[in-house]
Scaffold this motif. Structure first.
Motif, PDB file in Angstrom:
ATOM      1  N   THR A  34      10.688  12.634   9.086  1.00 28.80           N
ATOM      2  CA  THR A  34      11.574  14.021   9.169  1.00 28.80           C
ATOM      3  C   THR A  34      12.444  13.843   7.623  1.00 28.80           C
ATOM      4  O   THR A  34      13.006  15.123   7.550  1.00 28.80           O
ATOM      5  N   PHE A  35      12.352  13.170   6.949  1.00 39.94           N
ATOM      6  CA  PHE A  35      13.260  13.635   5.244  1.00 39.94           C
ATOM      7  C   PHE A  35      12.182  14.284   4.657  1.00 39.94           C
ATOM      8  O   PHE A  35      13.379  15.359   4.297  1.00 39.94           O
ATOM      9  N   ASP A  36      11.307  14.492   4.637  1.00 38.06           N
ATOM     10  CA  ASP A  36      11.237  16.092   4.195  1.00 38.06           C
ATOM     11  C   ASP A  36      10.360  16.817   5.377  1.00 38.06           C
ATOM     12  O   ASP A  36      10.290  18.400   4.439  1.00 38.06           O
ATOM     13  N   GLY A  94      13.561  14.126   0.254  1.00 39.23           N
ATOM     14  CA  GLY A  94      14.737  14.281   0.714  1.00 39.23           C
ATOM     15  C   GLY A  94      15.197  15.717   1.011  1.00 39.23           C
ATOM     16  O   GLY A  94      15.737  15.823   1.914  1.00 39.23           O
TER      17      GLY A  94
END
Lengths: 497, 181
Positions: free
Chosen positions: A93-95, A292
């Motif tokens: 999910t972060f990137d 991120g």
């Protein structure tokens, strides 16, 4: 001999309908992984009773297909709606989601499919190459070592599961304790049955899994209404760009795949840990400051590691009967349900079946690659499933499936009670996975514990008699007491505040 | 026990109570080998449960060990706080605004419905209880009749698959010991 067995494994894996079950398992796994709130544990748990009529090899290959497919499927919801379909895709999910918001969802999804598939290819190839070594180690183990490996697995889960170590130990020990219901191993003593015939064979492991995963998960999901996706999701961007990005980062791909494989091979740990470790390593070794906010390397690292974990997690699961995660615990349930005992048997008399599972995983990754790239623009629909439709059907699958296995009403009571207990364990951060591990490891641990004591005429020194035993005891003590010592040392070093 | 909710205290008491019952029962066993493993595991549950119940009364060093999480990976290190949030936060309907029908929340209703489903299955058979459960759950969630009908048919189809493929006696219950099919 191993080459003959490998040939036989190839024949089984490519035979019909086995290859069809593999393909169906992978497709089902992708769907299960992509729908937030389902995940491999629940999906495999409700599929377990359905495997009864299809036979041992097909059932295990089908379940492994679901497991592998769901690892990739989890990335779809992670990238499109920022909600990981499985814990193994949390770091995606972060990137992945920022890329989706920048109009590059297709690129992120294709990078995820390619890195998942190639990580799968590499780790399964290594697994097949090192399997003779695994066979040697497994066959060298005796009862004391098997008992100690089970204890090590339980110790690992107390630190791998998020939350208090004491809560993890209590959950695991409670699971172990419940496995003592029924006839005791190596004696005819009936234990804790309350005189009920329904409990003579103990609690059904599959019923326990259905309660803890299906009912408890549905109770969790019941508070979250409807679909969690937005209506305006678009899978825009270039599919081939994702392929090129993966090809341009071979080091990240290989490193993350083997981080996943290594962490998966540790008893008690799984993809929920490996995706963070691989993501952290990718971040540490990269010059980019885009992590991120849409760095494709982050997606590649997380997705390569979680599919790499699948191959690694089969090592302790098949060789010692110690699951690395909830999904492998269900897989072990499938093995036991079909009369296959994890351990030496799978590497002697059933070696061809073991190889066929590895080869089927290889085929599964080809399917992930093909489907992943071909159907990217359709994946958004999977995230829009309304959970209100899923809940009653999953409950029916759990109740009907749970009863089908033994036609025992005690199993329905087990599903209901453990469903409620599992829900409250989740609410208060008690590791359900540790509980499941206890349920899986209980019979293995007790049988080897009692046999070891019988071999030594009751002397506990047998657990320190060999070098492997001593190493296992020391590692277990470090895992259990290391965090306590570390906390004491840090406070002492920082001085009074 | 300050800081722990009533449901957590009840959960710990359940663990400890079951463990105590197991230990007490082992004294009636004839075989010595059959007592050892249940006693060992029950001892861990009782000791751990007591530590959790007495958490706030323990010396600080011991309290940290009992209460503080141990994690191999510091996930918070990676987690973001910027605009990247779920598209729509799942709405937890366990709050008071979600209560319907005699103060039942979604979860409480589901648990009551599953309990009724299990009891109904035991009494009438899984095959008869299944459509009742699915229809009841669908109507309680205000789903359209067409969707409810599709769900009911799908659930009966699931039962029929188990009956035909695995020869499961899903049509039998206390009131229908010979089955309804």
């Amino acid at each position: 001999m191993p080459f003959e067995m490998l040939g036989e494994g190839l024949r089984i894996a490519f035979s019909w309908p086995t290859i069809g079950w593999m393909a169906f398992g992978v497709v089902l796994g992708i769907v299960i992984g992509a729908v937030p709130g389902i995940g491999p544990n629940l999906g495999m748990a409700v599929a377990l009773p359905l495997t009864l009529p299809i036979g041992g090899a097909n059932a295990i290959i089908f379940l492994v297909g679901i497991y592998s497919g769901s690892m990739y499927g989890g990335s779809i919801a992670a990238i499109l709606v920022n909600v990981p379909g499985t814990a193994a895709a949390a770091a995606t999910t972060f990137d992945g989601y920022p890329l989706s918001r920048q109009g590059m969802a297709s690129m992120a999804l294709s990078a995820s499919a390619v890195s998942s598939a190639f990580a799968g290819f590499m780790t399964i190839a290594v697994l097949i190459i090192i399997s003779p070594l695994i066979v040697t180690i497994v066959l060298a183990m005796g009862s004391p070592e098997y008992f100690l490996v089970a204890v090590l697995g339980l110790s690992m889960i107390t630190i791998v599961a998020r939350g208090s170590m004491v809560k993890g130990l209590v959950a695991g020990a409670f699971g172990l304790m419940l496995t003592t219901i029924g006839i005791a191993p190596m004696s005819s003593e009936l234990r804790f049955t309350g005189g009920s015939l329904a409990l003579y064979d103990g609690l059904s492991f599959v019923a326990a899994i259905l309660g803890l995963f299906a009912i408890a998960e549905m109770l969790k999901l019941a508070g979250e209404s409807g679909s969690i996706a937005r209506e305006d999701i678009e899978t825009s961007g270039s599919v081939m760009a994702g392929v090129r990005e993966v090809v341009a980062r071979p080091v990240t791909l290989v490193k993350s795949a083997f981080i996943g494989m290594f962490i998966g091979s540790l008893p008690g740990s799984g993809a929920a840990v490996s995706n963070f470790v691989a993501y952290g390593e990718a971040m540490r070794s990269s010059q980019s400051d885009e992590f991120g906010s849409g760095e494709i390397t982050g997606v590649i690292a997380a997705e390569a590691s979680n599919n790499g974990t699948v191959g690694g997690s089969l090592i302790p699961a098949l060789s010692f009967g110690i699951p690395g995660s909830g999904a492998t615990a269900v897989l072990l349930g499938g093995l036991l349900m079909h009369g296959l005992q994890p351990g030496p048997d799978l590497f002697e008399t059933e070696l061809a079946l073991t190889y066929s599972v590895f080869i089927a995983l290889f085929i599964g990754n080809v399917i992930i690659l093909g489907l992943g790239l071909a159907l990217i623009t359709k994946t958004e629909y999977l995230t829009k499933v309304n959970t209100n439709y899923l809940i009653p059907l999953i409950v029916v699958l759990a109740i009907a499936g749970g009863f089908t296995l033994r036609s025992n009403w005690a199993d329905l009571a087990t599903i209901l009670l453990l469903g409620a207990i599992g829900y409250y364990m989740f609410q208060h951060n008690y590791s359900v996975i540790a509980f499941i591990l206890g349920l899986v490891l209980g019979p293995i641990a007790e049988e080897n514990f009692i046999r070891s004591l019988q071999l030594s005429d009751g002397s506990w020194w047998i657990f320190l008699a060999s070098w492997p035993s001593r190493v296992l005891v020391v590692v277990t003590l470090i895992i259990l007491f290391g965090p306590i010592f570390k906390s004491w040392y840090v406070r002492r070093a920082s001085g009074p505040t | 026990m300050d800081g722990k909710s009533r449901s957590e205290i009840a959960l710990i008491f359940l663990f400890v109570a079951v463990a105590i019952v197991f230990v007490v029962q082992t004294f009636s066993f004839r075989s010595g080998s059959a007592t050892l493993f249940p006693r060992m595991t029950a001892a861990v549950v009782i000791f751990g449960g007591m530590l959790l119940l007495a958490e706030n009364y323990l010396p600080e060093s011991l309290r940290r060990v009992v209460a503080e999480p141990v994690d191999l990976v510091d996930r918070d290190e990676f987690e973001q706080t910027d605009e990247v949030t779920p598209a729509t936060e799942p709405s937890d309907q366990s709050d008071e605004s979600a209560v319907r029908w005699g103060q039942l929340t979604e979860r409480q209703f589901l648990f009551a419905a599953v309990t009724g489903y299990v009891v109904g299955s035991y009494a009438f058979s899984i095959l008869l209880a299944t459509p009742l459960f699915v229809a009841g759950y669908g109507y309680w969630n205000n789903q359209r009749t067409l969707y409810v009908a599709v769900l009911v048919l799908s659930s009966v189809a699931i039962c029929m698959v188990f009956i035909s493929l695995a020869n499961a006696p899903l049509d039998r219950g206390l009131l229908f010991p010979r089955g309804i099919l």
